[in-house]
Each structure stands twice: as structure tokens, then as C-alpha cells.
Scaffold this active site. Structure first.
Site, mmCIF file in Angstrom:
data_model
loop_
_atom_site.group_PDB
_atom_site.id
_atom_site.type_symbol
_atom_site.label_atom_id
_atom_site.label_comp_id
_atom_site.label_asym_id
_atom_site.label_seq_id
_atom_site.Cartn_x
_atom_site.Cartn_y
_atom_site.Cartn_z
ATOM 1 N N ARG A 77 -30.657 -20.314 16.042
ATOM 2 C CA ARG A 77 -31.485 -20.635 14.876
ATOM 3 C C ARG A 77 -32.868 -20.996 15.416
ATOM 4 N NH1 ARG A 77 -30.478 -24.259 9.517
ATOM 5 N NH2 ARG A 77 -29.380 -22.345 9.019
ATOM 6 N N HIS A 121 -32.041 -14.643 7.177
ATOM 7 C CA HIS A 121 -30.893 -15.549 7.255
ATOM 8 C C HIS A 121 -29.633 -14.752 6.854
ATOM 9 C CE1 HIS A 121 -28.613 -19.065 7.527
ATOM 10 N NE2 HIS A 121 -28.979 -19.721 6.451
ATOM 11 N N GLN A 144 -26.081 -16.323 5.814
ATOM 12 C CA GLN A 144 -25.967 -16.843 4.451
ATOM 13 C C GLN A 144 -25.630 -15.723 3.478
ATOM 14 O OE1 GLN A 144 -26.363 -20.235 3.413
ATOM 15 N NE2 GLN A 144 -25.386 -19.348 1.614
ATOM 16 N N ASP A 182 -34.093 -20.637 -3.674
ATOM 17 C CA ASP A 182 -34.108 -21.402 -2.427
ATOM 18 C C ASP A 182 -35.288 -22.366 -2.528
ATOM 19 O OD1 ASP A 182 -33.746 -22.241 0.197
ATOM 20 O OD2 ASP A 182 -34.440 -20.387 1.130
ATOM 21 N N CYS A 185 -28.649 -21.319 -1.246
ATOM 22 C CA CYS A 185 -28.079 -21.483 0.099
ATOM 23 C C CYS A 185 -27.929 -22.946 0.494
ATOM 24 C CB CYS A 185 -28.928 -20.735 1.114
ATOM 25 S SG CYS A 185 -30.626 -21.330 1.248
ATOM 26 N N ARG A 201 -19.519 -19.989 4.130
ATOM 27 C CA ARG A 201 -20.185 -19.780 5.424
ATOM 28 C C ARG A 201 -19.141 -19.804 6.546
ATOM 29 N NH1 ARG A 201 -25.516 -21.122 6.054
ATOM 30 N NH2 ARG A 201 -25.194 -20.264 8.141
HETATM 31 N N1 NVA Z 1 -35.450 -20.859 3.489
HETATM 32 C C1 NVA Z 1 -34.814 -22.034 4.027
HETATM 33 C C2 NVA Z 1 -33.351 -21.794 4.175
HETATM 34 C C3 NVA Z 1 -32.584 -22.997 4.689
HETATM 35 C C4 NVA Z 1 -31.129 -22.719 4.896
HETATM 36 C C5 NVA Z 1 -35.449 -22.397 5.354
HETATM 37 O O1 NVA Z 1 -35.733 -21.492 6.145
HETATM 38 O O2 NVA Z 1 -35.675 -23.575 5.596
HETATM 39 N N1 CP Z 2 -27.776 -22.810 4.162
HETATM 40 C C1 CP Z 2 -27.946 -23.245 5.413
HETATM 41 O O1 CP Z 2 -28.168 -22.462 6.338
HETATM 42 O O2 CP Z 2 -27.823 -24.587 5.553
HETATM 43 P P1 CP Z 2 -28.143 -25.454 6.871
HETATM 44 O O3 CP Z 2 -29.649 -25.410 7.075
HETATM 45 O O4 CP Z 2 -27.648 -26.816 6.551
HETATM 46 O O5 CP Z 2 -27.440 -24.859 8.036
#
Ligand code: NVA
Ligand code: CP
Length: 301
Positions: free
Chosen positions: A104, A131, A134, A219, A259, A287
Site C-alpha cells: 500500500r 484500489h 476493494q 468514497d 469502501c 475483503r
Molecule cells: N480513496 C481512499 C480509499 C481508502 C480506502 C484513499 O485513498 O484514502
Molecule cells: N477500504 C479500505 O481499504 O480500508 P482501510 O484503509 O482501512 O484498509
């Protein structure tokens, strides 16, 4: 044979995505019936987190435990990753000791560099651009509640962010129409929209996206790394909210997904998120199951 990675949904064929979702539901049933399925004893997943996470970490770690394997949490704070060791070197070294890697991070190119230098499969657990994990959970959730998503209409309401880009890839791989309602300047990747213009359209009014849609998704307005923009984004995204009024113009069978984490009262109202028939919590749980199906696919190639 070359190593299979999961950088975006395009790394799997439409058929593989379908089978993976079916398998995810099977694995879910095994968990629900407390049936042991230690399919990968002693296998190790390396998890590199350069951004925060709750769901992703818990799901991958739990998934590996249920498979009889192990997951290693690695953060730049307490490893050489945060002290400038080249990404290529880290990928080479970590992958020489683990069986599968998950990353990540911020820049999508970093994920690509990991994949190019790792000797094991690399999974994208979120970058600034995509992502895909997800999406596997979202597709599983839709399939479990409404069946085949092909031919359906999905409305994305809000920021054209990493989730939105992944929805465009999902529209292509799973053959659905995607209407994206976002304010000017917050569109998803232009190139992706262009490549998928036969099924993806940008509109400005949330109602124009939601009308007749079978799935409404949103989101947060400010993603990780955009915290400084929270106040200005709140103003720019005014009106881009999934609420009861918007839901009323959608198909009567419409599901709502997010998500998580969510900001109640911003991109989604509390009554929609917390509704008795909300699938958002199951979407989060999925997930675990969808990623286990992904790990299985990548480890058995
Ligand atoms: N768009 C959000 C998704 C978090 C799971 C981010 O990148 O922070
Ligand atoms: N939806 C998601 O990826 O959540 P986290 O940021 O908690 O992993």
C-alpha cells in the site's frame, strides 16, 4: 513462467474475476461454518504499508492465518524502507524470503517497480491511482446480493479517485455501464475514460448518474495524502452525496457501497450508511474472502 501480479483489475481476465468471486463466496462459507482450510501452511505474505489501514491489514493478516500461513507487517517507520533504501533492492530482498507480497503506497509507479523487481507475486493494496482489492470485495458483494453485474448500471458519486479509476477497470472487465458524477477538476484518469468511453460517462449532477442505477458508490472527498485539502474539497463537493433523495431516483433494487472509512454527513448520510439493509459492512467483510481467493489464485499459478 512469468510471475502473476495484481497491480490493477486488468491483471486478471474477466473469466478469472468471475471464478475468483465464486471462490470468495465458497471461502466465506468455509469461515462461516468454521471449517478449517489451511491450504497454504508455512506460506508467508509480506505486507508493506506506507499509508494507514484497518480493513486491508486485518483482512490480509487474518486471511493468511486462516490459510495456515503467516503475514508480516512492514512499515517504513521501523524498517529501512523509510530510510531511503532503493525500492528495487527492498523488493528483491523481501521477495527472496516471502512467498507473496502486498504493498500500500502513494505513487502507482512504486508498485510497478516493486512488481518488476520482486521474485514473487505482488498485490496492489491501494495506490494513489487504484484500489483493485476493494473492487474484488465490491463485485463479490454485488454478486451475492443481486447476481451478475454485467449489463447493469453503476453510479459513482464524488471524487474521481483511486476507487473511481478501479471502477472504470471493473466496468470494462465485468461489462457494466458506469456513470460518474464529479465536480469539474476531480475527474478520474482521462486516459482510462477515453479507453472506456463506450461504457463510462462523466456527468455533473449526481441525479444524472444515479437515475435508474443498480449500484450507487461513493468514497471520501479527501483521500489519504490529501488531508490538507479537506476544507476546500468539502466546499467543492457540496451536493455530491448519497442520501435518501438520491437513492429515490435509482432503481428500486439499488445497493449502496462505500469502501470505508466513511465520513457521515459528507459523501454519505448516516441513515443510508447505517440502514438495516446496508451492505457496506458485508462489503468490508468480503475483503477477507475476496483477497483469500486472490492469494490462492496467485500462489497456485
Ligand atoms: N480513496 C481512499 C480509499 C481508502 C480506502 C484513499 O485513498 O484514502
Ligand atoms: N477500504 C479500505 O481499504 O480500508 P482501510 O484503509 O482501512 O484498509
Amino acid at each position: 513462467m512469468s510471475i502473476r501480479h495484481f497491480r490493477t483489475l486488468l491483471d486478471l481476465s474477466p473469466q478469472e474475476i468471475k471464478s475468483l468471486i465464486r471462490r470468495a463466496s465458497e471461502l466465506k462459507a468455509l469461515v462461516r461454518s468454521d471449517t478449517a482450510h489451511a491450504l497454504f501452511p508455512n506460506k508467508v505474505l509480506g505486507m508493506v504499508f506506507e499509508k494507514s489501514s484497518t480493513r486491508t491489514r486485518v483482512s490480509f493478516e487474518t486471511g493468511m492465518a486462516q490459510f495456515g500461513g503467516h503475514a508480516l507487517f512492514l512499515s517504513p517507520r521501523d524498517t529501512q524502507l523509510g530510510r531511503g533504501e532503493p525500492i528495487a533492492d527492498s523488493a528483491r530482498v523481501i521477495s527472496s524470503m516471502v512467498d507473496i507480497l502486498m504493498l500500500r503506497t502513494f505513487e502507482h509507479e512504486k508498485l510497478e517497480t516493486y512488481a518488476a523487481n520482486a521474485s514473487v507475486p505482488v498485490i496492489n493494496a491501494l495506490t494513489d491511482l487504484y484500489h483493485p482489492c476493494q473492487l474484488l470485495a465490491d463485485l463479490q458483494t454485488f454478486a451475492e446480493h443481486r447476481g451478475d453485474i454485467s449489463g447493469k448500471t453503476v453510479a459513482w458519486i464524488g471524487d474521481g479517485n483511486n476507487m473511481c479509476n478501479s471502477y472504470i477497470n471493473a466496468a470494462r472487465q465485468c461489462d457494466f455501464e458506469l456513470l460518474i458524477a464529479c465536480p469539474p477538476g476531480f475527474e478520474p484518469l482521462a486516459e482510462l475514460c477515453e479507453q472506456n468511453r463506450d461504457r463510462v460517462r462523466i456527468v455533473r449532477q449526481p441525479e444524472d448518474a444515479a437515475r435508474g442505477a443498480h449500484l450507487l458508490v461513493t468514497d471520501v472527498f479527501a483521500s489519504m495524502g490529501q488531508e490538507d485539502e479537506q476544507a476546500t474539497r468539502l466546499k467543492k463537493f457540496a451536493g455530491y452525496q448519497i442520501n435518501r433523495e438520491l437513492l429515490a431516483v435509482a432503481d428500486s433494487s439499488a445497493l449502496v457501497m462505500h469502501c470505508l472509512p466513511a465520513h457521515r454527513g459528507e459523501e454519505i448520510t448516516a441513515d443510508v450508511l447505517d440502514a438495516e439493509d446496508s451492505v457496506v459492512w458485508e462489503e468490508a467483510e468480503n475483503r477477507l474472502h475476496a483477497q483469500k481467493a486472490l492469494i490462492e489464485l496467485l500462489l497456485t499459478q
